[in-house]
Design an enzyme around this catalytic site. Sequence first.
Site, PDB file in Angstrom:
ATOM      1  N   LYS A   1      55.334  16.464 -18.506  1.00  0.00           N
ATOM      2  CA  LYS A   1      55.535  15.992 -17.134  1.00  0.00           C
ATOM      3  C   LYS A   1      55.842  17.150 -16.201  1.00  0.00           C
ATOM      4  CE  LYS A   1      57.557  11.593 -18.619  1.00  0.00           C
ATOM      5  NZ  LYS A   1      57.780  11.938 -20.048  1.00  0.00           N
TER       6      LYS A   1
ATOM      7  N   ASP B   1      49.694   6.552 -15.093  1.00  0.00           N
ATOM      8  CA  ASP B   1      48.828   7.271 -16.037  1.00  0.00           C
ATOM      9  C   ASP B   1      47.469   6.571 -16.106  1.00  0.00           C
ATOM     10  OD1 ASP B   1      50.805   9.169 -16.884  1.00  0.00           O
ATOM     11  OD2 ASP B   1      51.770   7.558 -18.013  1.00  0.00           O
TER      12      ASP B   1
ATOM     13  N   ARG C   1      63.683  17.546 -27.305  1.00  0.00           N
ATOM     14  CA  ARG C   1      63.849  16.092 -27.252  1.00  0.00           C
ATOM     15  C   ARG C   1      62.582  15.398 -27.722  1.00  0.00           C
ATOM     16  NH1 ARG C   1      62.779  18.523 -22.473  1.00  0.00           N
ATOM     17  NH2 ARG C   1      61.977  17.360 -20.672  1.00  0.00           N
TER      18      ARG C   1
ATOM     19  N   CYS D   1      51.222  -1.333 -18.390  1.00  0.00           N
ATOM     20  CA  CYS D   1      51.826  -0.609 -19.519  1.00  0.00           C
ATOM     21  C   CYS D   1      50.995   0.598 -19.941  1.00  0.00           C
ATOM     22  CB  CYS D   1      51.993  -1.553 -20.711  1.00  0.00           C
ATOM     23  SG  CYS D   1      52.716  -0.739 -22.153  1.00  0.00           S
TER      24      CYS D   1
ATOM     25  N   CYS E   1      54.039  -5.744 -19.414  1.00  0.00           N
ATOM     26  CA  CYS E   1      53.651  -5.254 -18.085  1.00  0.00           C
ATOM     27  C   CYS E   1      52.166  -4.967 -18.083  1.00  0.00           C
ATOM     28  CB  CYS E   1      54.395  -3.960 -17.761  1.00  0.00           C
ATOM     29  SG  CYS E   1      56.166  -4.138 -17.814  1.00  0.00           S
TER      30      CYS E   1
ATOM     31  N   ARG F   1      57.010  16.301 -28.155  1.00  0.00           N
ATOM     32  CA  ARG F   1      56.226  17.137 -27.236  1.00  0.00           C
ATOM     33  C   ARG F   1      57.040  18.325 -26.758  1.00  0.00           C
ATOM     34  NH1 ARG F   1      54.108  13.541 -22.764  1.00  0.00           N
ATOM     35  NH2 ARG F   1      52.581  13.016 -24.352  1.00  0.00           N
ATOM     36  N   TYR F   2      58.279  18.100 -26.380  1.00  0.00           N
ATOM     37  CA  TYR F   2      59.156  19.176 -25.910  1.00  0.00           C
ATOM     38  C   TYR F   2      60.016  19.631 -27.093  1.00  0.00           C
ATOM     39  CZ  TYR F   2      58.036  17.036 -21.366  1.00  0.00           C
ATOM     40  OH  TYR F   2      57.394  16.523 -20.279  1.00  0.00           O
TER      41      TYR F   2
ATOM     42  N   ASP G   1      52.420  12.996 -15.380  1.00  0.00           N
ATOM     43  CA  ASP G   1      52.360  13.287 -16.820  1.00  0.00           C
ATOM     44  C   ASP G   1      50.951  13.814 -17.084  1.00  0.00           C
ATOM     45  OD1 ASP G   1      53.211  13.481 -19.443  1.00  0.00           O
ATOM     46  OD2 ASP G   1      54.133  11.492 -19.433  1.00  0.00           O
TER      47      ASP G   1
ATOM     48  N   ARG H   1      51.546   2.096 -22.755  1.00  0.00           N
ATOM     49  CA  ARG H   1      51.518   2.115 -24.217  1.00  0.00           C
ATOM     50  C   ARG H   1      51.038   0.781 -24.774  1.00  0.00           C
ATOM     51  NH1 ARG H   1      56.723   4.869 -25.168  1.00  0.00           N
ATOM     52  NH2 ARG H   1      55.802   6.847 -24.521  1.00  0.00           N
TER      53      ARG H   1
ATOM     54  N   CYS I   1      58.246  -6.122 -26.429  1.00  0.00           N
ATOM     55  CA  CYS I   1      58.807  -6.078 -25.085  1.00  0.00           C
ATOM     56  C   CYS I   1      59.073  -7.502 -24.636  1.00  0.00           C
ATOM     57  CB  CYS I   1      57.826  -5.429 -24.113  1.00  0.00           C
ATOM     58  SG  CYS I   1      58.006  -3.636 -24.053  1.00  0.00           S
TER      59      CYS I   1
HETATM   60  C1  LIG Z   1      58.826  11.776 -20.770  1.00  0.00           C
HETATM   61  C2  LIG Z   1      58.971  12.282 -22.131  1.00  0.00           C
HETATM   62  C3  LIG Z   1      60.180  12.826 -22.574  1.00  0.00           C
HETATM   63  C4  LIG Z   1      61.420  12.864 -21.712  1.00  0.00           C
HETATM   64  O1  LIG Z   1      61.283  13.685 -20.640  1.00  0.00           O
HETATM   65  P1  LIG Z   1      62.493  13.899 -19.626  1.00  0.00           P
HETATM   66  O2  LIG Z   1      61.869  14.781 -18.581  1.00  0.00           O
HETATM   67  O3  LIG Z   1      63.608  14.544 -20.372  1.00  0.00           O
HETATM   68  O4  LIG Z   1      62.883  12.567 -19.088  1.00  0.00           O
HETATM   69  C5  LIG Z   1      60.248  13.325 -23.842  1.00  0.00           C
HETATM   70  N1  LIG Z   1      59.173  13.320 -24.654  1.00  0.00           N
HETATM   71  C6  LIG Z   1      57.999  12.804 -24.268  1.00  0.00           C
HETATM   72  C7  LIG Z   1      56.858  12.819 -25.218  1.00  0.00           C
HETATM   73  C8  LIG Z   1      57.851  12.255 -22.987  1.00  0.00           C
HETATM   74  O5  LIG Z   1      56.693  11.717 -22.622  1.00  0.00           O
END
Ligand SMILES: *Cc1c(COP(=O)(O)O)cnc(C)c1O
Length: 363
Positions: A332, A288, A112, A128, A125, A108-109, A325, A130, A121
Site C-alpha cells: 500500500k 481494488d 506484519r 469485497c 459486501c 508481504r511486509y 494497494d 477477497r 462474514c
Molecule cells: C494492508 C496490509 C497489511 C497492513 O498494513 P498497514 O499499513 O499496517 O495497515 C499487512 N499485510 C498485508 C498483506 C496487507 O495487505
Amino acid sequence: MPQVLISRNRKKTTVPFHTNAMPSEGMAPVTKVAQLADYFPQHVFDGDPAQVGYPVQIPRYYLGLIKSPGDPLWRQAVPDAAEGETAQMAADPLCETEQSPVPGLIHRYPDRAVFLASNRCALHCRHCMRQRDVGVDIQNRSVFYEKIIDYIGQTRTLREVILSGGDPFMLPDRVLLDLLTALKKIAHIEMLRIHTRVPCTWPQRISPQLAARLKGYGPLFINIQFNHPAEITPDAAAACARLADAGIPLGCQSVLLKGVNDDPDTMLQLLRGLLSIRVRPYYLHHPDPVAGTAHFRVPLRRGLDILAYVRGRVSGLGVPQYMLDLPGGGGKIPLLPQYIQEETANRLIVKNFEGRLYEYPLD
Ligand SMILES: *Cc1c(COP(=O)(O)O)cnc(C)c1O
C-alpha cells in the site's frame, strides 16, 4: 414504500448473544435475492438473481438500515447485474495467494502479516476484495491454524499479526480467544490487530462478555469498516463503545465506492460520525480492481479531491490516509492531494485547504 416492513424488521434486531457466532433461527441472514421481495415489494430486480456468482448474505439488522433500492447501503449488500459483466477482471489482483507462505497467511511486509482466521462474514459486501475466499468454512480449522502459528513462531521479523478474513468475529468466542492467546504467547509478537466489519454489519455480536474478554489481549487494535454515515446507528455506536470501554483503540478502514461515499459531503459526515463514536479514521482505500466490482470504481482524481475537501472541515484526527494497494503485491502507498505547487532554490509555494497560495522558506 416498504416502511412498515422495515420498521418491523428494525424491532427484531436485538439478537440474543451466542457463543457460537451465528444468529439464531428466524434471525438468519437473507441469502436469496427472492427473499428481498418481502422487504421491497415494488422493486423489479435486474437480471437473473440465480446467476449471482458471489453468494448473497445480508444480516436482518443491516437490511433494516436500507431505506430504498439503490441507496448506498443497498449497493453494498444487494447484487447488481453489473457484477457479471465485470467478472473478467482478476480475482486476486494483489497476488495475495502468491504471498502466502502457508495457506491462510499473507506475508508481504517484513514486520506484519495478515492471518485469514475465518472465511465467514456477516454481510457479503458486493465490493469485497477477497470474495474468492468468503462464504465457505475452513476445513480442519485446528490443523490450518497450527501451521500458521508455527510459521509466525519461526518468523522472527514479525512483530504484529492482523486477524482478518472473512471476519474474525464470525468465530465462536472461544476459538477467537484461543487464537489470540496462542499468538500472544509468541515472544516476538508485540501487538495484535483485528480487521472486521461486524461492529457495523452485525453490532449485536459484540456482546459485553466478548468485549470484556478482549481486555486481556492488549496491545490489541481493532479496525472496522464503515463506509457510509447511515451505518453509524445507535446499535453500532453501542458495539464500538463496548470495545472502546474495554480499552481497545478503534480505527476505521473505509473503501471509496461509487454511489456509496464518492461524494465530499457524504465522506465528511462519515468521518465526523466516526469520531463521535470514538472510531478514528485510519485508511480510505481506493477500490481494488477485483473481478465483479468494476461498477464501484472511482477515478483517482475524485478520491484526491474528496480528501482535499475534508481537510480543514473535520478534525485532523478524522482525516484518513488515502491508500492505493499496488497490483502484483507491491503493497500500500498513501496518496496526498498536491499541496506543494512549486519549489524554488530557497522556498516552497504551497496551497492551503482553501486553495490559497503561501510561500514557506525551505530551511
Ligand atoms: C494492508 C496490509 C497489511 C497492513 O498494513 P498497514 O499499513 O499496517 O495497515 C499487512 N499485510 C498485508 C498483506 C496487507 O495487505
